[in-house]
Design a protein around this motif. Structure first.
Motif, PDB file in Angstrom:
ATOM      1  N   LEU A  77       0.820  -1.213   0.000  1.00 37.54           N
ATOM      2  CA  LEU A  77       0.000   0.000   0.000  1.00 37.54           C
ATOM      3  C   LEU A  77       0.855   1.265   0.000  1.00 37.54           C
ATOM      4  CD1 LEU A  77      -2.747  -1.116   2.561  1.00 37.54           C
ATOM      5  CD2 LEU A  77      -3.111  -0.626   0.135  1.00 37.54           C
ATOM      6  N   GLU A  78       2.002   1.198   0.686  1.00 35.69           N
ATOM      7  CA  GLU A  78       2.894   2.351   0.735  1.00 35.69           C
ATOM      8  C   GLU A  78       3.469   2.641  -0.653  1.00 35.69           C
ATOM      9  OE1 GLU A  78       6.739   3.994   3.281  1.00 35.69           O
ATOM     10  OE2 GLU A  78       5.921   1.991   3.657  1.00 35.69           O
ATOM     11  N   LYS A  79       3.852   1.587  -1.368  1.00 36.90           N
ATOM     12  CA  LYS A  79       4.384   1.772  -2.711  1.00 36.90           C
ATOM     13  C   LYS A  79       3.327   2.372  -3.635  1.00 36.90           C
ATOM     14  CE  LYS A  79       7.809  -1.965  -2.529  1.00 36.90           C
ATOM     15  NZ  LYS A  79       8.200  -3.301  -3.076  1.00 36.90           N
ATOM     16  N   GLU A  80       2.099   1.869  -3.527  1.00 35.36           N
ATOM     17  CA  GLU A  80       1.017   2.402  -4.356  1.00 35.36           C
ATOM     18  C   GLU A  80       0.772   3.880  -4.046  1.00 35.36           C
ATOM     19  OE1 GLU A  80      -2.398  -0.023  -3.750  1.00 35.36           O
ATOM     20  OE2 GLU A  80      -1.594  -1.746  -4.849  1.00 35.36           O
ATOM     21  N   ALA A  81       0.808   4.223  -2.755  1.00 37.92           N
ATOM     22  CA  ALA A  81       0.580   5.609  -2.344  1.00 37.92           C
ATOM     23  C   ALA A  81       1.650   6.528  -2.923  1.00 37.92           C
ATOM     24  CB  ALA A  81       0.549   5.704  -0.818  1.00 37.92           C
ATOM     25  N   MET A  82       2.904   6.044  -2.939  1.00 39.03           N
ATOM     26  CA  MET A  82       4.002   6.853  -3.484  1.00 39.03           C
ATOM     27  C   MET A  82       3.837   7.067  -4.983  1.00 39.03           C
ATOM     28  SD  MET A  82       7.226   5.238  -1.363  1.00 39.03           S
ATOM     29  CE  MET A  82       8.417   6.300  -2.197  1.00 39.03           C
ATOM     30  N   GLU A  83       3.169   6.123  -5.657  1.00 41.46           N
ATOM     31  CA  GLU A  83       2.937   6.230  -7.095  1.00 41.46           C
ATOM     32  C   GLU A  83       1.643   6.973  -7.412  1.00 41.46           C
ATOM     33  OE1 GLU A  83       2.956   2.231  -8.453  1.00 41.46           O
ATOM     34  OE2 GLU A  83       5.087   1.896  -7.991  1.00 41.46           O
ATOM     35  N   GLY A  84       0.932   7.386  -6.359  1.00 40.27           N
ATOM     36  CA  GLY A  84      -0.318   8.123  -6.562  1.00 40.27           C
ATOM     37  C   GLY A  84      -1.521   7.243  -6.787  1.00 40.27           C
ATOM     38  N   ILE A  85      -1.368   5.931  -6.538  1.00 38.07           N
ATOM     39  CA  ILE A  85      -2.489   5.004  -6.716  1.00 38.07           C
ATOM     40  C   ILE A  85      -3.378   5.052  -5.470  1.00 38.07           C
ATOM     41  CG2 ILE A  85      -3.158   2.596  -7.020  1.00 38.07           C
ATOM     42  CD1 ILE A  85      -0.481   2.163  -8.456  1.00 38.07           C
ATOM     43  N   ASP A  86      -4.663   5.325  -5.686  1.00 40.24           N
ATOM     44  CA  ASP A  86      -5.618   5.433  -4.574  1.00 40.24           C
ATOM     45  C   ASP A  86      -6.669   4.337  -4.715  1.00 40.24           C
ATOM     46  OD1 ASP A  86      -7.420   6.124  -2.613  1.00 40.24           O
ATOM     47  OD2 ASP A  86      -7.395   8.267  -3.063  1.00 40.24           O
ATOM     48  N   ARG A  87      -6.470   3.246  -4.004  1.00 35.86           N
ATOM     49  CA  ARG A  87      -7.389   2.102  -4.115  1.00 35.86           C
ATOM     50  C   ARG A  87      -8.827   2.485  -3.765  1.00 35.86           C
ATOM     51  NH1 ARG A  87      -4.877  -3.404  -1.484  1.00 35.86           N
ATOM     52  NH2 ARG A  87      -2.947  -3.558  -2.733  1.00 35.86           N
ATOM     53  N   LYS A  88      -8.968   3.254  -2.698  1.00 34.77           N
ATOM     54  CA  LYS A  88     -10.304   3.576  -2.232  1.00 34.77           C
ATOM     55  C   LYS A  88     -11.046   4.466  -3.222  1.00 34.77           C
ATOM     56  CE  LYS A  88     -10.089   2.790   2.711  1.00 34.77           C
ATOM     57  NZ  LYS A  88     -10.469   3.315   4.041  1.00 34.77           N
ATOM     58  N   ALA A  89     -10.324   5.397  -3.794  1.00 31.90           N
ATOM     59  CA  ALA A  89     -10.964   6.284  -4.770  1.00 31.90           C
ATOM     60  C   ALA A  89     -11.412   5.486  -5.989  1.00 31.90           C
ATOM     61  CB  ALA A  89     -10.011   7.396  -5.177  1.00 31.90           C
ATOM     62  N   GLU A  90     -10.561   4.548  -6.424  1.00 25.73           N
ATOM     63  CA  GLU A  90     -10.905   3.729  -7.581  1.00 25.73           C
ATOM     64  C   GLU A  90     -12.100   2.839  -7.283  1.00 25.73           C
ATOM     65  OE1 GLU A  90      -7.417   1.595  -8.621  1.00 25.73           O
ATOM     66  OE2 GLU A  90      -6.346   3.330  -9.402  1.00 25.73           O
TER      67      GLU A  90
END
Length: 396
Positions: A77-90
Motif C-alpha cells: 500500500l505504501e508503494k502504491e501511495a508513493m505512485e499516486g495510486i488510490d485504491r479507495k478512490a478507484e
C-alpha cells in the motif's frame, strides 16, 4: 498512541482496556494494531496518497493476519501511495449508491426486524442518486431531502429519514466507500418529545395481531383504535347510537370530542365488522348503549393493564410505546403513501379552527373531505390487515 517495534509475541500480549487503543509499529511507519475492549486486535495502515488524501486501510485481524503479513500488505500500500495510486478512490467510483445500499442491507438491515422499512426509506430519500457513484454523494444532498420532507409539514417523518440517512452514511464511511462521514452533523427537522415515538407499520401490525390473544371485550376496542386512528376515550366511550350503520361511519357529537366539534369517522370494512358484531341478532333485542363496558353504565377502564398484557405478547426488543403512538404512526405512514396532510388532520380531528369561516363554508369543506378521508382509512386498514406490509402510494 505509543510506537514500538512490534513482534507477534508482543501483539499477543496486549491486553484490552475500557476504551479502544492503538499501538504503532516503529519498523513500518503507518502500521498499527488496534485493540478493542472486546479483546479483538485489528491491523490498520494509514498513508497519504501522493498529491492526494490520507487513507486508512483495515488489513485484517491478528492472529489470522500475522505481523509479517501485515507489514507486507502495508509495504504494498505504501508503494502504491508513493505512485499516486488510490485504491479507495478507484473502488468508490465503481460503487454506486444503489450497490452500497445492497451491501448495507445484506450486512446490516437483513438482521433488523424493521430492515425492510428502513431500506424503503433509504430508497425514497436517495432516489435521485441511486445510480450515481457513492463518492459523489454529499451531506447537502441528504439535508436537502430532510428539509424538503419537513417543509411538507411531516416533521416527525423527516426525523425518521434523518436517522436512516445518518446510519447509512456512517456505514458507508466505516467501510471506506466515502472519504468522510457525510451523515455527521445532519439536522433534525424538529425536537421530538417522548410521545413522538413513531411505530413502524410492522409494529402496528404486531399490536393488531396480538389483540387476538386478549379478552373478547378488549380485542375489538384496541383494533378499532388502530383502524380508526381516533383518541382512546372517543372509542372507549363509543355508544351504539353514534354508529350510522347505513353510511358505515361513526358520528361523534361535540360533547364527546376534545375540540368540542362534531366529528365523522369512516369505518373501513374491517372496522365496520367490529361494530356490526354488536348489533342484536333480532329486532326484539335491545341494543347496548355503551359498546365497551363492564358495568353497563360507564365506559371500560384498565388500559394500563391491557397494555401490559399486549407488551408480553409483542417482540422483546420492541421499544416502549403508548396508545397515542398509534395515531402518530397512522399520520406518519399515511403521509409516506402520499395522503394529504389536511385529510389526515381531519381524520385525527386536528382540523385547524383559527379562521372563522361561514357556516356554509364549514359544511361545504367538511363534505368535500369525507370521500378522501374514507379512502385514506380504507387504505390504512388494508396496510394493517394485509399479509405483507408494503406501502403502496395513493398519490395521484
Amino acid at each position: 498512541m505509543s510506537r514500538v517495534r512490534l513482534t507477534d509475541r508482543s501483539v499477543a500480549a496486549l491486553k484490552p482496556k475500557e476504551k479502544r487503543y492503538d499501538v504503532s509499529d516503529s519498523l513500518r511507519v503507518g502500521l498499527r494494531v488496534r485493540v478493542a475492549p472486546s479483546g479483538n486486535k485489528t491491523w490498520v495502515f494509514e498513508k497519504r496518497i501522493r498529491g492526494g488524501q490520507l487513507r486508512s486501510h483495515t488489513l485484517g485481524r491478528f492472529p489470522v493476519i500475522s505481523l509479517g503479513e501485515a507489514r507486507e500488505k502495508a509495504l504494498t500500500l505504501e508503494k502504491e501511495a508513493m505512485e499516486g495510486i488510490d485504491r479507495k478512490a478507484e473502488a468508490a467510483t465503481k460503487q454506486t449508491v444503489s450497490t452500497v445500499l445492497d451491501t448495507y442491507e445484506k450486512l446490516h438491515l437483513e438482521h433488523l426486524r424493521t430492515g425492510k422499512e428502513r431500506r424503503r426509506q433509504l430508497n425514497t430519500a436517495l432516489a435521485k442518486h441511486l445510480n450515481e457513484p457513492i463518492s459523489k454523494l454529499e451531506r447537502r444532498h441528504l439535508q436537502e431531502f430532510i428539509d424538503k420532507t419537513a417543509g411538507a409539514g411531516t416533521l416527525v417523518l423527516a426525523n425518521r429519514y434523518k436517522a436512516a440517512l445518518s446510519a447509512f452514511a456512517g456505514f458507508a464511511w466505516r467501510r471506506g466507500y466515502t472519504d468522510h462521514n457525510i451523515g455527521a452533523g445532519l439536522s433534525n427537522a424538529t425536537r421530538e418529545k417522548p410521545r413522538d415515538r413513531v411505530l413502524t407499520l410492522e409494529e402496528v401490525r404486531a399490536i393488531y395481531d396480538a389483540t387476538e390473544l386478549i379478552s373478547p371485550l378488549w380485542k375489538p376496542l384496541i383494533r378499532l383504535l388502530i383502524l380508526t386512528a381516533q383518541r382512546r376515550n372517543d372509542i372507549a366511550g363509543l355508544r351504539y347510537g353514534e354508529i350510522d350503520f347505513e353510511r358505515q361511519r361513526i358520528d361523534l357529537p361535540s360533547a364527546r370530542t376534545k375540540n368540542g366539534k362534531p366529528h365523522i369517522v369512516h369505518l373501513s370494512d374491517p372496522a365496520f365488522a367490529l361494530v356490526e358484531a354488536f348489533k342484536p341478532e333480532n329486532d326484539n333485542e335491545t341494543p347496548p348503549d355503551l359498546l365497551f363496558t363492564t358495568t353497563g353504565t360507564t365506559p371500560v377502564s384498565g388500559f394500563s393493564k391491557v397494555k401490559s398484557q399486549l407488551d408480553k405478547l409483542l417482540p422483546e426488543d420492541m421499544e416502549p410505546w403508548t396508545f397515542h403512538d398509534l395515531r402518530t404512526a397512522f399520520a406518519t405512514i399515511m403521509a409516506e403513501t402520499g395522503a394529504s396532510e389536511s385529510v389526515v388532520d381531519r381524520i385525527l380531528n386536528h382540523a385547524a379552527s383559527g379562521s372563522a369561516a361561514s357556516a356554509v363554508a364549514r359544511v361545504y369543506n367538511q363534505s368535500q373531505q369525507l370521500k378522501p378521508r374514507a379512502a385514506v382509512l380504507d387504505h390504512w386498514a388494508a396496510l394493517v390487515t394485509q399479509e405483507t406490509a408494503d406501502v403502496v402510494s395513493i398519490a395521484s
